[in-house]
Design an enzyme around this catalytic site. Structure first.
Site, mmCIF file in Angstrom:
data_model
loop_
_atom_site.group_PDB
_atom_site.id
_atom_site.type_symbol
_atom_site.label_atom_id
_atom_site.label_comp_id
_atom_site.label_asym_id
_atom_site.label_seq_id
_atom_site.Cartn_x
_atom_site.Cartn_y
_atom_site.Cartn_z
ATOM 1 N N ARG A 113 0.823 -1.231 0.000
ATOM 2 C CA ARG A 113 0.000 0.000 0.000
ATOM 3 C C ARG A 113 0.852 1.274 0.000
ATOM 4 O O ARG A 113 0.390 2.347 0.380
ATOM 5 C CB ARG A 113 -0.970 0.031 1.179
ATOM 6 N N LYS A 135 2.769 11.692 -11.596
ATOM 7 C CA LYS A 135 2.117 10.586 -12.303
ATOM 8 C C LYS A 135 3.075 9.404 -12.366
ATOM 9 O O LYS A 135 4.228 9.559 -12.764
ATOM 10 C CB LYS A 135 1.776 10.993 -13.737
ATOM 11 N N GLU A 177 10.387 18.606 -25.103
ATOM 12 C CA GLU A 177 9.547 18.935 -23.939
ATOM 13 C C GLU A 177 10.015 20.258 -23.304
ATOM 14 O O GLU A 177 9.212 21.015 -22.771
ATOM 15 C CB GLU A 177 9.571 17.801 -22.903
ATOM 16 N N LYS A 216 6.032 23.365 -15.497
ATOM 17 C CA LYS A 216 5.162 22.199 -15.276
ATOM 18 C C LYS A 216 4.608 22.209 -13.852
ATOM 19 O O LYS A 216 3.431 21.945 -13.627
ATOM 20 C CB LYS A 216 5.931 20.893 -15.550
ATOM 21 N N GLU A 226 -5.441 16.426 -13.043
ATOM 22 C CA GLU A 226 -5.771 16.613 -14.461
ATOM 23 C C GLU A 226 -7.272 16.660 -14.717
ATOM 24 O O GLU A 226 -7.800 15.933 -15.554
ATOM 25 C CB GLU A 226 -5.117 15.511 -15.297
ATOM 26 N N ARG A 230 -4.528 21.262 -16.338
ATOM 27 C CA ARG A 230 -3.283 20.497 -16.556
ATOM 28 C C ARG A 230 -3.165 20.021 -18.002
ATOM 29 O O ARG A 230 -2.077 19.739 -18.493
ATOM 30 C CB ARG A 230 -3.234 19.312 -15.574
ATOM 31 N N ASN A 234 -0.545 19.025 -22.520
ATOM 32 C CA ASN A 234 -0.663 18.113 -23.667
ATOM 33 C C ASN A 234 -0.411 18.802 -24.994
ATOM 34 O O ASN A 234 -0.594 18.199 -26.053
ATOM 35 C CB ASN A 234 -2.068 17.479 -23.709
ATOM 36 N N HIS A 237 0.749 16.968 -28.015
ATOM 37 C CA HIS A 237 0.741 15.548 -27.666
ATOM 38 C C HIS A 237 -0.390 14.741 -28.290
ATOM 39 O O HIS A 237 -0.237 13.543 -28.482
ATOM 40 C CB HIS A 237 0.731 15.374 -26.144
ATOM 41 N N HIS A 241 1.244 11.975 -30.214
ATOM 42 C CA HIS A 241 1.089 10.576 -29.819
ATOM 43 C C HIS A 241 0.608 9.740 -31.000
ATOM 44 O O HIS A 241 1.055 8.603 -31.203
ATOM 45 C CB HIS A 241 0.120 10.463 -28.638
ATOM 46 N N HIS A 256 9.702 9.687 -28.357
ATOM 47 C CA HIS A 256 8.538 10.466 -27.932
ATOM 48 C C HIS A 256 8.669 11.954 -28.271
ATOM 49 O O HIS A 256 7.779 12.555 -28.878
ATOM 50 C CB HIS A 256 8.342 10.261 -26.426
HETATM 51 N N1 LIG Z 1 4.891 10.516 -15.496
HETATM 52 C C1 LIG Z 1 4.835 11.490 -16.372
HETATM 53 O O1 LIG Z 1 4.266 12.557 -16.123
HETATM 54 C C2 LIG Z 1 5.511 11.319 -17.701
HETATM 55 C C3 LIG Z 1 5.658 12.423 -18.567
HETATM 56 C C4 LIG Z 1 6.337 12.245 -19.759
HETATM 57 C C5 LIG Z 1 6.846 10.996 -20.099
HETATM 58 N N2 LIG Z 1 6.656 9.955 -19.242
HETATM 59 C C6 LIG Z 1 7.197 8.610 -19.572
HETATM 60 O O2 LIG Z 1 8.614 8.709 -19.674
HETATM 61 C C7 LIG Z 1 9.088 7.666 -20.517
HETATM 62 C C8 LIG Z 1 10.070 8.258 -21.493
HETATM 63 O O3 LIG Z 1 11.168 8.789 -20.768
HETATM 64 P P1 LIG Z 1 12.646 8.774 -21.359
HETATM 65 O O4 LIG Z 1 12.660 9.416 -22.669
HETATM 66 O O5 LIG Z 1 13.559 9.259 -20.302
HETATM 67 O O6 LIG Z 1 12.838 7.215 -21.663
HETATM 68 P P2 LIG Z 1 13.772 6.097 -21.015
HETATM 69 O O7 LIG Z 1 13.670 6.043 -19.563
HETATM 70 O O8 LIG Z 1 13.455 4.855 -21.763
HETATM 71 O O9 LIG Z 1 15.235 6.630 -21.382
HETATM 72 C C9 LIG Z 1 15.644 6.734 -22.723
HETATM 73 C C10 LIG Z 1 16.958 5.967 -22.963
HETATM 74 O O10 LIG Z 1 18.019 6.697 -22.368
HETATM 75 C C11 LIG Z 1 18.756 5.842 -21.497
HETATM 76 N N3 LIG Z 1 19.312 6.688 -20.442
HETATM 77 C C12 LIG Z 1 18.638 7.397 -19.509
HETATM 78 N N4 LIG Z 1 19.493 8.155 -18.806
HETATM 79 C C13 LIG Z 1 20.724 7.926 -19.300
HETATM 80 C C14 LIG Z 1 22.016 8.442 -19.004
HETATM 81 N N5 LIG Z 1 22.198 9.391 -18.080
HETATM 82 N N6 LIG Z 1 23.062 7.963 -19.705
HETATM 83 C C15 LIG Z 1 22.873 7.036 -20.699
HETATM 84 N N7 LIG Z 1 21.688 6.540 -21.035
HETATM 85 C C16 LIG Z 1 20.619 6.981 -20.343
HETATM 86 C C17 LIG Z 1 17.769 4.810 -21.046
HETATM 87 O O11 LIG Z 1 18.393 3.630 -20.601
HETATM 88 C C18 LIG Z 1 16.976 4.574 -22.334
HETATM 89 O O12 LIG Z 1 17.657 3.726 -23.170
HETATM 90 C C19 LIG Z 1 7.859 7.065 -21.200
HETATM 91 O O13 LIG Z 1 7.566 5.847 -20.584
HETATM 92 C C20 LIG Z 1 6.771 8.080 -20.911
HETATM 93 O O14 LIG Z 1 5.495 7.489 -20.866
HETATM 94 C C21 LIG Z 1 6.017 10.090 -18.067
#
Ligand SMILES: NC(=O)c1ccc[n+]([C@@H]2O[C@H](COP(=O)([O-])OP(=O)(O)OC[C@H]3O[C@@H](n4cnc5c(N)ncnc54)[C@H](O)[C@@H]3O)[C@@H](O)[C@H]2O)c1
Length: 353
Positions: A113, A135, A177, A216, A226, A230, A234, A237, A241, A256
């Protein structure tokens, strides 16, 4: 805008992480969640800067990539916590990009929990977006973030040094972003970012990171769950998306942020068509994004296909397609209904760029 949330800690030497752990979790079992890349590049950094409190931490390693945001991996992580007899005082440190912070936040929010978690974002996208705003979540049957929680970490440590090992393409994905946040914020931040010719890791100073994150945070604080405003986050997006999904599995798969860059430009065509956005501002944004993401602009899309994807997306929430559209830098209108003709006409304009 100024960041208000005191649990964001901008500190390059991590002394505050050590103090936080010493003061609150000295008797707790500590876990660090990483993927292969952050295991290889980032744990070392923590080690080098001597976070003594983490010397005995258990490492939870998952494969890198979006595929790890899955129920199967979630179950394996709950089982790993159980097998180490983690109790409710355990603490999980998420060291990675958005995949790791989303997954780890979800695991921590649900195990027994809820146990405490700390985010240490290592990608630009995670620093400015994924690790901010509470999130957490995993994907289900190919639908993104279908299961998750709203839950804040105890603290988020932001250290731009991690960016040094981030591949440039991943950096540029996060940069989209950054740009989106600047568009949402105000003219002066927008103009500052607009002047940057080629974004590089050196551009991301702690000061700039603070200002981008504050955009943000301010929005999230006014609408944490949201319900309305909020949705301005988007921007780019809805179409972004759809673009990301349309090219999935092809030779032109997009990250992304790359898809969001296209999404901003395409949604701006719709905004202009609806007399919301001035033609010159739209063109300036388009030219800037084209110079930063030339390969993305070489892609052509089919309006029909993107509309279908956007509609399928909305089926999950019983809604029509709605976009957040730009009126001018600093002013975004959310909840605007968009129909298939709007999208198809915008895609025609995109394909003609
Ligand atoms: N919670 C939220 O509000 C929110 C908002 C936007 C995106 N997201 C989520 O975030 C994810 C995308 O995030 P991302 O682009 O960071 O993807 P990711 O975590 O997959 O990282 C991208 C790549 O970079 C590598 N990496 C990360 N840091 C590194 C570093 N310092 N050195 C070398 N390699 C490194 C990772 O291993 C991966 O291969 C998606 O799942 C998306 O849905 C969530």
């Amino acid at each position: 805008m100024q960041a208000k949330n005191s649990n964001l800690i901008f500190n390059k030497d991590f002394s505050q992480l050590n103090t936080l752990l010493e003061e609150n979790y000295s008797d707790s079992i500590k876990f660090i969640l990483v993927d292969q890349n952050t295991h290889d590049h980032c744990i070392l950094t923590l080690d080098q800067i001597g976070v003594s409190q983490l010397e005995d931490a258990e490492i939870l390693l998952v494969p890198d990539g979006e595929g790890s945001k899955s129920p199967e991996i979630a179950i394996s992580l709950w089982q790993a916590l159980m097998s180490h007899n983690a109790d409710r005082h355990a603490v999980l440190i998420n060291l990675g990009g958005g995949m790791v912070t989303d997954l780890g936040g979800f695991i921590a929010s649900t195990y027994k929990r809820g146990i405490d978690f700390i985010n240490i974002p290592t990608s630009l996208l995670a620093m400015v977006d994924a690790s901010i705003g509470g999130k957490t979540g995993i994907n289900l049957d190919g639908v993104k973030n279908q299961v998750g929680t709203f839950n804040d970490p105890v603290a988020t440590f932001l250290n731009t040094d991690f960016l040094q090992t981030l591949p440039q393409r991943e950096f540029m994905s996060g940069w989209a972003e950054v740009y989106k946040h600047a568009l949402i914020d105000n003219v002066s931040l927008f103009e500052e970012i607009q002047k940057i010719e080629s974004p590089s890791k050196e551009v991301i100073t702690t000061d700039l990171l603070k200002r981008i994150i504050a955009v943000k945070q301010q929005v999230v604080q006014s609408d944490p769950f949201e319900k309305g405003e909020r949705q301005i986050l988007n921007l780019g997006h809805t179409i972004g998306h759809a673009v990301e999904t349309a090219v999935l599995g092809s030779d032109h798969e997009l990250l992304h942020g790359e898809a969001v860059a296209a999404g901003i430009v395409i949604e701006n065509f719709i905004a202009e068509e609806k007399n919301l956005l001035d033609n010159n501002i739209r063109k300036n944004i388009q030219e800037k994004l084209k110079s930063w993401y030339p390969d993305v602009f070489k892609l052509e899309f089919r309006g029909e296909a993107l509309t279908e994807i956007a509609l399928a997306d909305k089926k999950n929430t019983n809604q029509n397609i709605r976009c957040s559209l730009l009126e001018e830098p600093g002013k975004v209108k959310w909840g605007i209904e968009v129909n298939s003709e709007d999208i198809e006409s915008a895609i025609k304009q995109w394909n003609a760029i």
